[in-house]
Scaffold this motif. Sequence first.
Motif, PDB file in Angstrom:
ATOM      1  N   VAL A  97       0.837  -1.202   0.000  1.00 28.77           N
ATOM      2  CA  VAL A  97       0.000   0.000   0.000  1.00 28.77           C
ATOM      3  C   VAL A  97       0.873   1.254   0.000  1.00 28.77           C
ATOM      4  O   VAL A  97       0.632   2.200  -0.760  1.00 28.77           O
ATOM      5  CB  VAL A  97      -0.954  -0.002   1.217  1.00 28.77           C
ATOM      6  CG1 VAL A  97      -1.682   1.322   1.346  1.00 28.77           C
ATOM      7  CG2 VAL A  97      -1.939  -1.159   1.117  1.00 28.77           C
ATOM      8  N   VAL A  98       1.892   1.258   0.846  1.00 25.95           N
ATOM      9  CA  VAL A  98       2.788   2.407   0.932  1.00 25.95           C
ATOM     10  C   VAL A  98       3.538   2.587  -0.387  1.00 25.95           C
ATOM     11  O   VAL A  98       3.601   3.688  -0.950  1.00 25.95           O
ATOM     12  CB  VAL A  98       3.766   2.263   2.117  1.00 25.95           C
ATOM     13  CG1 VAL A  98       4.780   3.395   2.130  1.00 25.95           C
ATOM     14  CG2 VAL A  98       2.997   2.194   3.432  1.00 25.95           C
ATOM     15  N   ARG A  99       4.102   1.514  -0.898  1.00 29.34           N
ATOM     16  CA  ARG A  99       4.834   1.567  -2.173  1.00 29.34           C
ATOM     17  C   ARG A  99       3.953   2.125  -3.284  1.00 29.34           C
ATOM     18  O   ARG A  99       4.355   3.011  -4.027  1.00 29.34           O
ATOM     19  CB  ARG A  99       5.312   0.164  -2.545  1.00 29.34           C
ATOM     20  CG  ARG A  99       6.035   0.089  -3.891  1.00 29.34           C
ATOM     21  CD  ARG A  99       6.023  -1.307  -4.478  1.00 29.34           C
ATOM     22  NE  ARG A  99       4.649  -1.737  -4.730  1.00 29.34           N
ATOM     23  CZ  ARG A  99       4.261  -3.004  -4.720  1.00 29.34           C
ATOM     24  NH1 ARG A  99       5.108  -3.977  -4.480  1.00 29.34           N
ATOM     25  NH2 ARG A  99       3.001  -3.322  -4.967  1.00 29.34           N
ATOM     26  N   ASP A 100       2.740   1.628  -3.384  1.00 29.51           N
ATOM     27  CA  ASP A 100       1.835   2.083  -4.434  1.00 29.51           C
ATOM     28  C   ASP A 100       1.468   3.554  -4.269  1.00 29.51           C
ATOM     29  O   ASP A 100       1.287   4.268  -5.260  1.00 29.51           O
ATOM     30  CB  ASP A 100       0.577   1.222  -4.468  1.00 29.51           C
ATOM     31  CG  ASP A 100       0.853  -0.203  -4.937  1.00 29.51           C
ATOM     32  OD1 ASP A 100       1.979  -0.491  -5.409  1.00 29.51           O
ATOM     33  OD2 ASP A 100      -0.062  -1.044  -4.805  1.00 29.51           O
ATOM     34  N   ALA A 101       1.364   4.021  -3.037  1.00 34.16           N
ATOM     35  CA  ALA A 101       1.017   5.424  -2.785  1.00 34.16           C
ATOM     36  C   ALA A 101       2.106   6.368  -3.282  1.00 34.16           C
ATOM     37  O   ALA A 101       1.814   7.487  -3.716  1.00 34.16           O
ATOM     38  CB  ALA A 101       0.766   5.643  -1.299  1.00 34.16           C
ATOM     39  N   PHE A 102       3.353   5.931  -3.232  1.00 33.08           N
ATOM     40  CA  PHE A 102       4.457   6.767  -3.692  1.00 33.08           C
ATOM     41  C   PHE A 102       4.696   6.645  -5.193  1.00 33.08           C
ATOM     42  O   PHE A 102       5.320   7.519  -5.795  1.00 33.08           O
ATOM     43  CB  PHE A 102       5.743   6.451  -2.917  1.00 33.08           C
ATOM     44  CG  PHE A 102       5.795   7.133  -1.582  1.00 33.08           C
ATOM     45  CD1 PHE A 102       6.224   8.454  -1.477  1.00 33.08           C
ATOM     46  CD2 PHE A 102       5.410   6.465  -0.428  1.00 33.08           C
ATOM     47  CE1 PHE A 102       6.264   9.096  -0.254  1.00 33.08           C
ATOM     48  CE2 PHE A 102       5.442   7.098   0.799  1.00 33.08           C
ATOM     49  CZ  PHE A 102       5.873   8.414   0.890  1.00 33.08           C
ATOM     50  N   GLY A 103       4.226   5.576  -5.813  1.00 32.81           N
ATOM     51  CA  GLY A 103       4.374   5.416  -7.256  1.00 32.81           C
ATOM     52  C   GLY A 103       5.822   5.502  -7.703  1.00 32.81           C
ATOM     53  O   GLY A 103       6.703   4.876  -7.123  1.00 32.81           O
ATOM     54  N   ALA A 104       6.080   6.333  -8.714  1.00 34.49           N
ATOM     55  CA  ALA A 104       7.425   6.470  -9.275  1.00 34.49           C
ATOM     56  C   ALA A 104       8.387   7.162  -8.315  1.00 34.49           C
ATOM     57  O   ALA A 104       9.602   7.056  -8.486  1.00 34.49           O
ATOM     58  CB  ALA A 104       7.361   7.229 -10.593  1.00 34.49           C
ATOM     59  N   HIS A 105       7.867   7.852  -7.322  1.00 31.43           N
ATOM     60  CA  HIS A 105       8.721   8.517  -6.317  1.00 31.43           C
ATOM     61  C   HIS A 105       9.032   7.493  -5.219  1.00 31.43           C
ATOM     62  O   HIS A 105       8.528   7.558  -4.105  1.00 31.43           O
ATOM     63  CB  HIS A 105       8.016   9.754  -5.758  1.00 31.43           C
ATOM     64  CG  HIS A 105       8.888  10.555  -4.835  1.00 31.43           C
ATOM     65  ND1 HIS A 105       9.944  11.308  -5.293  1.00 31.43           N
ATOM     66  CD2 HIS A 105       8.865  10.703  -3.487  1.00 31.43           C
ATOM     67  CE1 HIS A 105      10.527  11.893  -4.264  1.00 31.43           C
ATOM     68  NE2 HIS A 105       9.904  11.542  -3.155  1.00 31.43           N
ATOM     69  N   ASP A 106       9.855   6.536  -5.560  1.00 33.72           N
ATOM     70  CA  ASP A 106      10.137   5.375  -4.701  1.00 33.72           C
ATOM     71  C   ASP A 106      11.245   5.693  -3.697  1.00 33.72           C
ATOM     72  O   ASP A 106      12.366   5.242  -3.820  1.00 33.72           O
ATOM     73  CB  ASP A 106      10.456   4.145  -5.536  1.00 33.72           C
ATOM     74  CG  ASP A 106      11.607   4.360  -6.528  1.00 33.72           C
ATOM     75  OD1 ASP A 106      11.978   5.529  -6.782  1.00 33.72           O
ATOM     76  OD2 ASP A 106      12.129   3.363  -7.028  1.00 33.72           O
ATOM     77  N   VAL A 107      10.907   6.474  -2.693  1.00 34.84           N
ATOM     78  CA  VAL A 107      11.876   6.970  -1.715  1.00 34.84           C
ATOM     79  C   VAL A 107      12.545   5.834  -0.948  1.00 34.84           C
ATOM     80  O   VAL A 107      11.966   4.764  -0.775  1.00 34.84           O
ATOM     81  CB  VAL A 107      11.213   7.934  -0.705  1.00 34.84           C
ATOM     82  CG1 VAL A 107      10.645   9.134  -1.409  1.00 34.84           C
ATOM     83  CG2 VAL A 107      10.156   7.244   0.125  1.00 34.84           C
ATOM     84  N   PRO A 108      13.775   6.088  -0.461  1.00 28.81           N
ATOM     85  CA  PRO A 108      14.410   5.107   0.417  1.00 28.81           C
ATOM     86  C   PRO A 108      13.502   4.843   1.611  1.00 28.81           C
ATOM     87  O   PRO A 108      12.905   5.782   2.157  1.00 28.81           O
ATOM     88  CB  PRO A 108      15.706   5.806   0.860  1.00 28.81           C
ATOM     89  CG  PRO A 108      15.983   6.820  -0.194  1.00 28.81           C
ATOM     90  CD  PRO A 108      14.640   7.269  -0.673  1.00 28.81           C
ATOM     91  N   SER A 109      13.376   3.589   1.981  1.00 27.40           N
ATOM     92  CA  SER A 109      12.443   3.235   3.047  1.00 27.40           C
ATOM     93  C   SER A 109      12.962   2.046   3.842  1.00 27.40           C
ATOM     94  O   SER A 109      13.658   1.196   3.304  1.00 27.40           O
ATOM     95  CB  SER A 109      11.078   2.888   2.445  1.00 27.40           C
ATOM     96  OG  SER A 109      10.110   2.779   3.451  1.00 27.40           O
ATOM     97  N   THR A 110      12.585   2.040   5.106  1.00 21.78           N
ATOM     98  CA  THR A 110      12.858   0.895   5.962  1.00 21.78           C
ATOM     99  C   THR A 110      11.513   0.323   6.401  1.00 21.78           C
ATOM    100  O   THR A 110      10.634   1.060   6.841  1.00 21.78           O
ATOM    101  CB  THR A 110      13.674   1.314   7.201  1.00 21.78           C
ATOM    102  OG1 THR A 110      14.932   1.831   6.756  1.00 21.78           O
ATOM    103  CG2 THR A 110      13.900   0.141   8.135  1.00 21.78           C
TER     104      THR A 110
END
Length: 136
Positions: A97-110
């Motif tokens: 869900v989080v990944r899809d919300a950011f779309g192409a703006h795939d920020v670094p994430s933990t």
Amino acid sequence: MTAVTLIRSATLSDVAEYAYAATAPKDARLIFLAGACPLEDDGSTAAVGDYAGQAARCVETLRRALADAGASMTDVISTRVLVASSSQADLVAAWEVVRDAFGAHDVPSTLMGVTVLGYDDQLVEIEAVAAVVDES
């Protein structure tokens, strides 16, 4: 236009669904957001028992907090997604869900599983840092 530059690595695995690093210019205003929780406007916990549903409400909370700070999702420079579970499937359900919300703006994430979160029935929380360059 966003101040954030996402950095992808040609020397690291491309399996990760996010950039490995991000930068912002020295004149950027950093915005440190409190953990976005899955709370309804009345303070009750949304989507009790539903990892994806709570992640969606957290994303909505995050969007609103960013807007209040003069930023948007594309200004986010990093996230930390906390999921109250020891099951990888639950973490993945929230992450998708989080990944899809950011779309192409795939920020670094933990993404991490934790024992418990602060509100009754809370399963998901999203922390974020954003960077904006204010127009002069």
